[in-house]
Design an enzyme around this catalytic site. Sequence first.
Site, PDB file in Angstrom:
ATOM      1  CG  ASN A  26      55.558 -10.865 137.932  1.00 18.53           C
ATOM      2  OD1 ASN A  26      56.230 -11.543 138.723  1.00 18.53           O
ATOM      3  ND2 ASN A  26      56.026 -10.438 136.760  1.00 18.53           N
ATOM      4  CD1 TRP A  27      53.217 -10.273 144.161  1.00 17.34           C
ATOM      5  CD2 TRP A  27      53.894 -11.503 145.904  1.00 17.34           C
ATOM      6  NE1 TRP A  27      52.125 -10.503 144.960  1.00 17.34           N
ATOM      7  CE2 TRP A  27      52.499 -11.252 146.031  1.00 17.34           C
ATOM      8  CE3 TRP A  27      54.524 -12.264 146.894  1.00 17.34           C
ATOM      9  CZ2 TRP A  27      51.750 -11.741 147.112  1.00 17.34           C
ATOM     10  CZ3 TRP A  27      53.783 -12.759 147.964  1.00 17.34           C
ATOM     11  CH2 TRP A  27      52.405 -12.486 148.070  1.00 17.34           C
ATOM     12  CE  LYS A  28      57.761  -7.378 137.381  1.00 12.88           C
ATOM     13  NZ  LYS A  28      58.111  -6.313 136.441  1.00 12.88           N
ATOM     14  CG  HIS A  78      57.947 -10.952 132.763  1.00 17.13           C
ATOM     15  ND1 HIS A  78      58.914  -9.967 132.697  1.00 17.13           N
ATOM     16  CD2 HIS A  78      56.858 -10.365 133.326  1.00 17.13           C
ATOM     17  CE1 HIS A  78      58.421  -8.846 133.205  1.00 17.13           C
ATOM     18  NE2 HIS A  78      57.170  -9.070 133.599  1.00 17.13           N
ATOM     19  CD  GLU A 107      60.979  -7.687 134.747  1.00 16.16           C
ATOM     20  OE1 GLU A 107      60.786  -8.555 135.618  1.00 16.16           O
ATOM     21  OE2 GLU A 107      60.419  -6.561 134.778  1.00 16.16           O
ATOM     22  CD  GLU A 112      53.543  -8.157 131.472  1.00 16.20           C
ATOM     23  OE1 GLU A 112      52.947  -7.749 132.452  1.00 16.20           O
ATOM     24  OE2 GLU A 112      54.698  -8.633 131.526  1.00 16.20           O
ATOM     25  N   GLY A 166      57.197  -1.375 134.489  1.00 14.48           N
ATOM     26  CA  GLY A 166      57.965  -0.739 135.561  1.00 14.48           C
ATOM     27  C   GLY A 166      58.389   0.686 135.262  1.00 14.48           C
ATOM     28  CB  SER A 205      52.956   1.287 134.127  1.00 17.43           C
ATOM     29  OG  SER A 205      54.369   1.223 134.089  1.00 17.43           O
ATOM     30  N   GLY A 251      52.741  -5.799 138.286  1.00 17.94           N
ATOM     31  CA  GLY A 251      54.042  -5.919 138.940  1.00 17.94           C
ATOM     32  C   GLY A 251      54.084  -5.072 140.198  1.00 17.94           C
ATOM     33  N   GLY A 252      54.649  -3.881 140.078  1.00 20.04           N
ATOM     34  CA  GLY A 252      54.868  -3.001 141.234  1.00 20.04           C
ATOM     35  C   GLY A 252      53.658  -2.848 142.144  1.00 20.04           C
TER      36      GLY A 252
HETATM   37  P1  PGA Z   1      54.653  -3.331 136.365  1.00 19.78           P
HETATM   38  O1  PGA Z   1      55.112  -4.800 135.908  1.00 19.78           O
HETATM   39  O2  PGA Z   1      53.198  -3.427 136.745  1.00 19.78           O
HETATM   40  O3  PGA Z   1      55.530  -3.006 137.545  1.00 19.78           O
HETATM   41  O4  PGA Z   1      54.877  -2.429 135.218  1.00 19.78           O
HETATM   42  C1  PGA Z   1      54.271  -5.620 135.146  1.00 19.78           C
HETATM   43  C2  PGA Z   1      54.972  -6.926 134.866  1.00 19.78           C
HETATM   44  O5  PGA Z   1      56.186  -6.917 134.678  1.00 19.78           O
HETATM   45  O6  PGA Z   1      54.348  -8.005 134.821  1.00 19.78           O
END
Ligand code: PGA
Length: 262
Positions: free
Chosen positions: A10-12, A101, A103, A175, A181, A221, A242-243
């Site tokens: 997930n590149w956001k 998600h 967010e 999640e 994050g 994470s 994500g990251g």
């Molecule tokens: P993260 O994000 O790996 O940076 O914690 C995961 C996500 O939001 O899907």
Amino acid sequence: MQRRALVVGNWKMNGSIGFAQTLAAAVSAGVAERQQSQTLHCDVILCPPFTALFAARSQMTAPHLFLGGQTMAEQANGPFTGEISGSMLEDAGCSHVILGHSERRTLFGENNALVARKMAAAFRVGLRPIVCLGETLAERNAKQTLEVIQSQLAALFGLLPTADPERSQWVLAYEPVWAIGTGCHATPDQIQEVHGFIREQLRAQVGATIASALQILYGGSVTPDNAAAIFAQPDVDGGLIGGASLKAEAFLAIVDAYPKKI
Ligand code: PGA
């Protein structure tokens, strides 16, 4: 039941079209290499920002490598300025879409009912939804984790398609909001507890066969260092990253952490 694992990047809201092309090409080369040497034990999905979907797709030639959107509108088309529909994602080459998600839920006001309607809209155009669930830190501290997960899931069951083959065409991602994050992932035991609970709920709602076929991913994470311990849990079928998905080397190391489950 043997479930094909999934590792989703997930590149956001990160990177340019050029960045997306370079990253997608590097991941594609890595996946193809692993496929050739028979060391690939999962499918891989990349979810770039909307503007880079098509360009990223053009670099993705490896088998077992798919494209996904990060969200979509519940509407099919029309006067919805700024929105992107499921059929537009499909047109850009997507097979999957991340929905709900945290967010989107916390920053953009998406609630359980809206997430369920988006899921139904994704099914209508043949996209496979990857629906995210998870509790906040306050909810975990108040021992409400399973209750929260149950109500997030309950909203979805009502809008699942009725045909059996379609009922198995979605993916869930646990999640915990406090782990996204933050560098602070849930422990393998905490993860297995929730995944086992989700599988139980699925069994009750969609039956044992479909419940045991559905993939449940963990996200929050995940890094090359902790992925193997998380993926080793019996009800964990991969990760939503994500990251660490923004660097090909780290992301491919996570792909490598998926064990060959026999
Ligand atoms: P993260 O994000 O790996 O940076 O914690 C995961 C996500 O939001 O899907």
